[in-house]
Design an enzyme around this catalytic site. Structure first.
Site: not given
Length: 781
Positions: A460-462, A489
């Site tokens: 999730w691009d965290m 995030k």
């Protein structure tokens, strides 16, 4: 005629609500819209037939809508308004004489025409208006409270030897606390702050610049000079007292459409302890550039220090397996410790599977010679690579700011994940271990001493976006512990023993949704911290719009997306990602008061969507969509591209209900959140300058002073604000000439005045006004 037109209007509304409501009900959503749509259609028929029962039926629509709305959202005005606005306005219209008279009757005795009775409808309208007024006066979204005011540490460790009136590093000291021991500006007088000077850099966003051209710099203050950089990587020194330019250096980075970002968060200052004061390059400013260079400049005059690296320039592309221009650069200032300058780099998200490495490197601060390298794709080989060997392509990178504890000999790295962000196939064991984590590296060898992962198998691009904050925390039993505070995030705040990475506040694993694409997998559990600002999962009742119609569309869109709460895997049908790609916290991190051991931050809540696109369906490379938080991310070389963007309704406003942004205070000793108050207005989000305080998104960071004041710009309305740290209450604000998506800083000058400085230059991704301003505020003499 007016009754006929009204009947047609009601029929159209009924058709829209019934059609959308039927679709929503079939998707498993609320039946309200279908029922109300049918009721509107029946009301339209009664109006056509000139039946007074239309008014009675509509009064039932109002009462039913009111009961349903309060049941769903309580007395939250900003959620009740869209649900009831159209309904109440139409009720008022039906009460007018030119509608009631045609629905009435003619007296057989006098021949006089009487309007239809409107008692039930009038009662319903008055009741709805009364509820609306009551909800306007009710604060149902804020959490009010107080942080403890006791000064637990009489002489806290602020990190480094920074004079009280100066600001030597991005977070003021190597600890990144964003805390100043100055107290001339305090809660009693901060409302008197006035602008004292304004400087314009001359570096403005150009027509051919990439969309994410942003001004995120925090200036440094050393002596009587401020050192800063601009989006196009100019380095500038200005007089801290007057705001007059002292020197400027332009590295001529040019324009490259393949850059994902065009920004510079700061420069790094260094004073050579072995150099004679006044000699060339005795003090230096190190400038990272968007064409992957690190340039050493003489802090006194901006001249290049030719003794560093290759005639003053360190080329960061060395050792990379691939080197596509514009895909790699350092957007954040490096840190200096133990005679080494330690630097990471941003790797373009989701452009290609053949990009540069996320290697962290330490160079000799004076010569530029490589001392060690730590590559999360090959973490054990920290000695400089031999000739011909390269770092690991696309290994997790660190684009944010590092923190340093020289006494422990550790540098703390916030790490991202391996691109493509949404595809976890074929990740190595090392990548799986280090992705989206905080890693402590030995300053002298580069060996990792501990790692704390914040997301397992991140899809999730965290990435960890924020500089870890170092602060000594006295536990409730009186034991002092060197701690690290790591915002993420997803909204978690990791409070760790910075010696070992072990939690000082509990971390537990919770079940996570499954259902990844067949080629991939998702982690069965994910960590969650005791101190967390994670939002609850979104539901249909959380959907929002200006009217009931776009709210209904958002409810339909929510049901059409794959969503089982946080960490729902990416999908072909489209997945809701919440918190979204901007995160709850981003590079602005949080500010910490080391005396009181409390933190102040800006949690933001904005949902995103992501949809995997099979390679065969990806448009040809002529498209200019390559990778960003919005649009098609090509992921060249991968089996899927991904289409991403904020979760918006038909009117391009967020589908989720406000507030979207808060200010919050928490006690780091106990892990308790004291307050969480909506922050910011829609003044710059709408065509009309409306000062409604909804609580808006933002990106940027806060700063705290010993005077008990927290300063924050960041929100997408163009203001710099001051808050009482204890309660979060706003004390002062100043209108900025452009977006304030940077972190403020403060210092004192020779005559004793305390200045607060804010950079206002806007942010391409959030659409705030661009500019080139550096503005200083102080109390009147």
């Amino acid at each position: 005629m007016s009754v006929t037109i009204t009947a047609i209007l009601f029929a159209l509304i009924g058709i829209a609500l019934a059609g959308g409501g039927a679709q929503l009900l079939m998707l498993g959503g609320s039946a309200y819209y279908l029922i109300t749509g049918i009721a509107f259609l029946v009301t339209a028929i009664l109006l056509f037939l000139r039946r007074s029962t239309a008014l009675l039926l509509y009064s039932l629509i109002i009462i039913g809508s009111l009961i349903w709305a309060i049941w769903e959202v309580g007395f939250d005005w900003w959620q009740l308004g869209p649900r009831g606005g159209v309904v109440i306005v139409l009720g008022l219209w039906l009460l007018t004489p030119w509608i009631r008279r045609p629905l009435g009757f003619t007296s057989p005795n006098t021949g006089a025409r009487y309007g239809a009775g409107a008692g039930p409808l009038a009662v319903a309208v008055v009741l709805a208006i009364a509820v609306a007024i009551f909800s306007m006066l009710t604060n149902s979204t804020d959490m009010e409270g107080r942080l403890p005011e006791d000064k637990i540490a009489a002489a806290p460790d602020l990190g480094g030897n920074v004079p009280p009136g100066e600001w030597h590093q991005y977070g003021r000291t190597p600890y990144g606390q964003r805390y100043s021991p100055l107290d001339q500006v305090n809660v009693q007088n901060v409302a008197n702050l006035k602008e004292v000077w304004r400087y314009q850099t001359g570096d403005v966003k150009l027509p051919d610049d990439v969309g994410e051209t942003t001004y995120q710099v925090t200036p440094l203050k050393v002596g009587n000079s401020l050192y800063l950089c601009t989006p196009h990587n100019w380095a500038i020194a200005i007089d801290a007292t007057t705001g007059k330019q002292q020197w400027k250096y332009d590295p001529n980075v040019g324009l490259n459409p393949d850059r994902q970002h065009q920004t510079c968060r700061g420069v790094t200052y260094y004073a050579d302890p072995a150099a004679q004061p006044g000699t060339a390059c005795a003090t230096r400013v190190y400038l990272p550039t968007s064409d992957a260079r690190l340039i050493a400049l003489d802090a006194a005059n901006g001249q290049v220090c030719t003794g560093f690296a290759d005639k003053g320039v360190l080329h960061l592309e060395q050792g990379m397996p691939y080197n596509p221009a514009g895909y790699y650069y350092s957007t954040s200032p490096p840190v200096i410790a133990a005679g080494k300058i330690i630097i990471g780099g941003a790797v373009n998200d989701n452009y290609s599977t053949q990009e540069q490495s996320g290697v962290i490197r330490a160079f000799d601060v004076k010569s530029g010679q490589l001392v060690w390298n730590w590559d999360s794709g090959n973490p054990t080989q920290t000695q400089p690579l031999p000739q011909g060997q390269t770092y690991t392509a696309n290994s997790p990178n660190s684009w944010s700011v590092f923190s340093v504890d020289e006494k422990l000999g550790l540098v703390y790295i916030p790490l991202g994940n391996q691109v493509p962000d949404q595809l976890g196939m074929n990740r190595s064991d090392s990548v799986e271990k280090y992705s989206s984590s905080i890693v402590a590296l030995d300053i002298n060898t580069g060996q990792d001493r501990w790692v704390r992962q914040t997301v397992h198998h991140d899809l999730w691009d965290m990435d960890v976006p924020a500089q870890p904050v170092l602060v000594d925390i006295t536990k409730p039993d009186g034991t002092p512990v060197p701690a690290l505070v790591g915002p993420t995030k997803q909204g978690d705040i990791y409070v760790l023993d910075r010696r070992t990475g072990e939690p000082l506040q509990p971390i537990r694993e919770i079940p996570a949704p499954g259902g990844a694409i067949p080629e991939d997998h998702s982690a069965p559990t994910q960590p969650v911290t005791a101190l967390t600002f994670r939002p609850r999962a979104l539901e249909g009742r959380d959907m929002w719009g200006v009217t009931m119609f776009d709210q209904m569309v958002c409810r339909i869109r929510l049901k059409q997306l794959k969503y089982e709460g946080q960490y729902t895997p990416p999908s072909l049908q489209g997945t809701l990602v919440y918190p979204g790609n901007f995160g709850t916290f981003n590079w602005g991190s949080v500010a910490v008061d080391p005396e009181r051991m409390v933190m102040f931050g800006m949690p933001t809540y904005l949902a995103f969507t992501s949809q995997l696109v099979p390679r065969a369906d990806v448009p040809p490379k002529g498209s200019d969509e390559k990778g960003s938080e919005q649009g098609l991310n090509r992921n060249d070389g991968a089996p899927y591209a991904v289409k991403m963007g904020p979760f918006l309704g038909p009117l391009q406003i967020p589908c989720q209900a406000p507030p979207w942004g808060y200010v919050a205070g928490a006690n780091l000793r106990t892990g308790e959140t004291a307050y969480k108050l909506k922050n910011g207005t829609v003044y710059d989000m709408t065509p009309l300058p409306l000062p409604f305080k909804l609580g808006v998104p933002g990106i940027g960071g806060p700063m705290i002073t010993k005077g008990g004041v927290a300063f924050l710009g960041a929100a997408v309305d163009n203001y710099l604000r001051a808050y009482e740290l204890t309660t979060g209450k706003q004390l002062w604000e100043a209108r900025l000439p452009a977006g304030g998506q940077a972190t403020p800083m403060t210092y004192s000058v020779e005559d004793g005045r305390q200045f607060v400085v804010m950079v206002a230059g806007g942010h391409g991704s959030v659409g705030t006004k661009a500019g080139d301003y550096v503005i200083a505020y102080a109390l009147p003499r």
